[in-house]
Design a protein around this motif. Structure first.
Motif, PDB file in Angstrom:
ATOM      1  N   ASP A  23      21.180 -19.158  19.655  1.00 42.25           N
ATOM      2  CA  ASP A  23      20.321 -18.474  18.634  1.00 42.25           C
ATOM      3  C   ASP A  23      19.983 -17.170  19.217  1.00 42.25           C
ATOM      4  O   ASP A  23      19.709 -16.966  20.394  1.00 42.25           O
ATOM      5  CB  ASP A  23      18.799 -19.209  18.520  1.00 42.25           C
ATOM      6  N   HIS A  24      19.988 -16.075  18.337  1.00 40.94           N
ATOM      7  CA  HIS A  24      19.774 -14.638  18.389  1.00 40.94           C
ATOM      8  C   HIS A  24      18.693 -14.297  17.531  1.00 40.94           C
ATOM      9  O   HIS A  24      18.955 -13.974  16.315  1.00 40.94           O
ATOM     10  CB  HIS A  24      21.268 -14.202  18.209  1.00 40.94           C
ATOM     11  N   GLU A  25      17.461 -14.373  18.040  1.00 39.63           N
ATOM     12  CA  GLU A  25      16.380 -13.800  17.244  1.00 39.63           C
ATOM     13  C   GLU A  25      16.346 -12.312  17.080  1.00 39.63           C
ATOM     14  O   GLU A  25      16.336 -11.843  18.026  1.00 39.63           O
ATOM     15  CB  GLU A  25      15.059 -14.266  17.924  1.00 39.63           C
ATOM     16  N   VAL A  26      16.110 -11.644  15.590  1.00 39.21           N
ATOM     17  CA  VAL A  26      16.663 -10.487  15.572  1.00 39.21           C
ATOM     18  C   VAL A  26      15.101  -9.800  15.117  1.00 39.21           C
ATOM     19  O   VAL A  26      14.593  -8.711  15.498  1.00 39.21           O
ATOM     20  CB  VAL A  26      17.614 -10.127  14.769  1.00 39.21           C
ATOM     21  N   LEU A  27      14.435 -10.324  14.098  1.00 40.08           N
ATOM     22  CA  LEU A  27      13.284 -10.168  13.508  1.00 40.08           C
ATOM     23  C   LEU A  27      12.072 -10.912  13.717  1.00 40.08           C
ATOM     24  O   LEU A  27      12.535 -12.282  13.242  1.00 40.08           O
ATOM     25  CB  LEU A  27      13.571  -9.735  11.962  1.00 40.08           C
ATOM     26  N   GLY A  46      17.774   1.100  20.234  1.00 38.80           N
ATOM     27  CA  GLY A  46      19.212   0.479  19.708  1.00 38.80           C
ATOM     28  C   GLY A  46      19.163  -0.963  19.831  1.00 38.80           C
ATOM     29  O   GLY A  46      18.683  -1.545  20.481  1.00 38.80           O
ATOM     30  N   ARG A  47      19.669  -1.595  18.650  1.00 35.40           N
ATOM     31  CA  ARG A  47      20.272  -3.167  18.629  1.00 35.40           C
ATOM     32  C   ARG A  47      19.060  -3.625  18.647  1.00 35.40           C
ATOM     33  O   ARG A  47      18.797  -5.092  18.940  1.00 35.40           O
ATOM     34  CB  ARG A  47      21.156  -3.421  19.943  1.00 35.40           C
ATOM     35  N   CYS A  48      17.932  -3.334  18.240  1.00 38.13           N
ATOM     36  CA  CYS A  48      16.462  -4.084  18.116  1.00 38.13           C
ATOM     37  C   CYS A  48      16.543  -4.727  16.731  1.00 38.13           C
ATOM     38  O   CYS A  48      15.634  -5.667  16.735  1.00 38.13           O
ATOM     39  CB  CYS A  48      15.242  -3.148  18.093  1.00 38.13           C
ATOM     40  N   GLY A  49      17.252  -4.276  15.799  1.00 34.44           N
ATOM     41  CA  GLY A  49      17.217  -4.993  14.412  1.00 34.44           C
ATOM     42  C   GLY A  49      16.860  -4.130  13.165  1.00 34.44           C
ATOM     43  O   GLY A  49      16.549  -4.796  12.263  1.00 34.44           O
ATOM     44  N   LYS A  50      17.001  -2.973  13.545  1.00 36.67           N
ATOM     45  CA  LYS A  50      16.644  -1.802  12.512  1.00 36.67           C
ATOM     46  C   LYS A  50      17.330  -2.132  11.181  1.00 36.67           C
ATOM     47  O   LYS A  50      17.318  -2.196   9.928  1.00 36.67           O
ATOM     48  CB  LYS A  50      16.643  -0.499  12.940  1.00 36.67           C
ATOM     49  N   THR A  51      18.746  -2.089  11.338  1.00 42.14           N
ATOM     50  CA  THR A  51      19.880  -2.177  10.598  1.00 42.14           C
ATOM     51  C   THR A  51      19.639  -3.577   9.667  1.00 42.14           C
ATOM     52  O   THR A  51      19.759  -3.864   8.328  1.00 42.14           O
ATOM     53  CB  THR A  51      21.223  -2.045  10.916  1.00 42.14           C
ATOM     54  N   VAL A  52      19.489  -4.568  10.415  1.00 45.46           N
ATOM     55  CA  VAL A  52      18.987  -5.868   9.516  1.00 45.46           C
ATOM     56  C   VAL A  52      17.840  -5.725   9.021  1.00 45.46           C
ATOM     57  O   VAL A  52      18.006  -6.392   7.653  1.00 45.46           O
ATOM     58  CB  VAL A  52      18.921  -7.062  10.821  1.00 45.46           C
ATOM     59  N   LEU A  53      16.947  -5.260   9.342  1.00 45.60           N
ATOM     60  CA  LEU A  53      15.713  -5.205   8.453  1.00 45.60           C
ATOM     61  C   LEU A  53      16.039  -4.301   7.089  1.00 45.60           C
ATOM     62  O   LEU A  53      15.607  -4.727   6.074  1.00 45.60           O
ATOM     63  CB  LEU A  53      14.598  -4.431   9.525  1.00 45.60           C
TER      64      LEU A  53
END
Ligand SMILES: Nc1ncnc2c1ncn2[C@@H]1O[C@H](COP(=O)(O)OP(=O)(O)O)[C@@H](O)[C@H]1O
Ligand SMILES: [Mg+2]
Length: 251
Positions: A23-27, A46-53
Motif C-alpha cells: 500500500d502506498h498512502e498518498v493523501l 516532490g512526490r508528496c502527492g500534489k499532482t494526485v490531489l
C-alpha cells in the motif's frame, strides 16, 4: 472587511494506491477551502502527492474517501481550466487556433470567440504571435498559450500543476508576472501547485504547505504582501525563512 464565498470545499480527502509492492498512502485527510477568485498555492516537496490531489480536484482521478464540494455544483467536463507542465498544445494549430479551440467546440461563433481569444492572447503578452505554430515558440511562450487557452474556456476555476517547472529561472520570473497580470485583470479562482517556496510567496494570496508523502496539511500562510512583490523584500524573506523551516525535506 471583504467577505468572500468559498468556491471549492475539500473535506477529508484520502487516497492510497495498492501496488505490487504494498500500500502506498498518498493523501491523508486533506481539508481546505478555496475562496472565489482567490489565488491559492499548494506548496509541497516532490512526490508528496500534489499532482494526485490536483487530478482528484479535476476529476481525472477518484479519491478513496472524502468530498469535494463546488459552489454552484460540480462544473461540467471542460469547465475547469487546466494548465500542466507539459504544454499539450495542438502542434498543427496556430496560437489563435489553440486558444479558440474550446469555445469553437462549444459552438461559439467565430467573431465572438476570436475576439475573446485575442483579449487573452494580448493579456499573456503574445500579441503579434497569433499565426505562429507551437514549434515556432519558446517554452515560456508555449506556456503563455496554455494559460490563454485555459482562460478562453471561460472556466471560473483554474488548476495549474507546476506550469513553470520546466522553464529556466529568468523565463519563470516573467511567467510569474504574466499569470499575475492576467489574473489581476480577469479574476478567476486559481489553485496553483508548486514545489518552489519563492514562487509560492510571489504568487499566492494564501499558501497551503503540504508535508512529504503521505501529503497532510502542515500549515497555512496568508500572504499579505502587496503586489507586485519583490523576492528581496524583507517581509518576503522573513516569510520564506519561516516556510522553509517548516518544510519537509525533498527526499
Ligand atoms: N497511479 C498510481 N499508482 C501508484 N502510485 C502512484 C500513482 N500515481 C501517483 N502515485 C504515487 O503517488 C506519489 C505522489 O505522486 P505525485 O502526486 O505525482 O507527486 P507530486 O507531489 O510530485 O506531484 C508518488 O510516490 C507516486 O509514485
Ligand atoms: Mg507533480
Amino acid at each position: 472587511m471583504e467577505v468572500r464565498k468559498n468556491k471549492i470545499m475539500v473535506e477529508n480527502l484520502c487516497k492510497t494506491y495498492h501496488t505490487n509492492s504494498g500500500d502506498h498512502e498518498v493523501l491523508k485527510d486533506i481539508s481546505f477551502n478555496v475562496e472565489e477568485n482567490e489565488f491559492l498555492v499548494l506548496l509541497g516537496p516532490g512526490r508528496c502527492g500534489k499532482t494526485v490531489l490536483l487530478n482528484i480536484l479535476a476529476e481525472l482521478e477518484e479519491q478513496d474517501s472524502g468530498k469535494i464540494i463546488f459552489d454552484g455544483g460540480r462544473p461540467e467536463m471542460g469547465n475547469i481550466g487546466l494548465v500542466f507542465q507539459k504544454y499539450a498544445l495542438f502542434p498543427w494549430k496556430t496560437v489563435m487556433g489553440n486558444v479558440e479551440m474550446s469555445p469553437k467546440l462549444k459552438g461559439v461563433d467565430k467573431a465572438t470567440r476570436q475576439a475573446n481569444a485575442q483579449e487573452y492572447i494580448d493579456l499573456v503578452g503574445l500579441h503579434g504571435f497569433e499565426k505562429h505554430l507551437p514549434k515556432q515558440l519558446s517554452g515560456g511562450m508555449k506556456q503563455r498559450v496554455g494559460i490563454a487557452r485555459a482562460y478562453a474556456t471561460e472556466a471560473d476555476i483554474m488548476l495549474m500543476d507546476e506550469p513553470f517547472g520546466a522553464l529556466d529561472a529568468q523565463t519563470r520570473y516573467s511567467m510569474e508576472d504574466a499569470i499575475i497580470n492576467i489574473w489581476e485583470k480577469n479574476k478567476r479562482t486559481i489553485v496553483f501547485v508548486t514545489n518552489n517556496v519563492e514562487e509560492a510567496i510571489y504568487l499566492g494570496d494564501r499558501i497551503i504547505l503540504l508535508s512529504s508523502r503521505p501529503a497532510t496539511i502542515k500549515k497555512e500562510y496568508k500572504v499579505d504582501l502587496p503586489r507586485p512583490r519583490s523576492y528581496t523584500d524583507r517581509a518576503f524573506l522573513e516569510l520564506r525563512n519561516e516556510i522553509v523551516a517548516n518544510t519537509d525535506l525533498d527526499v
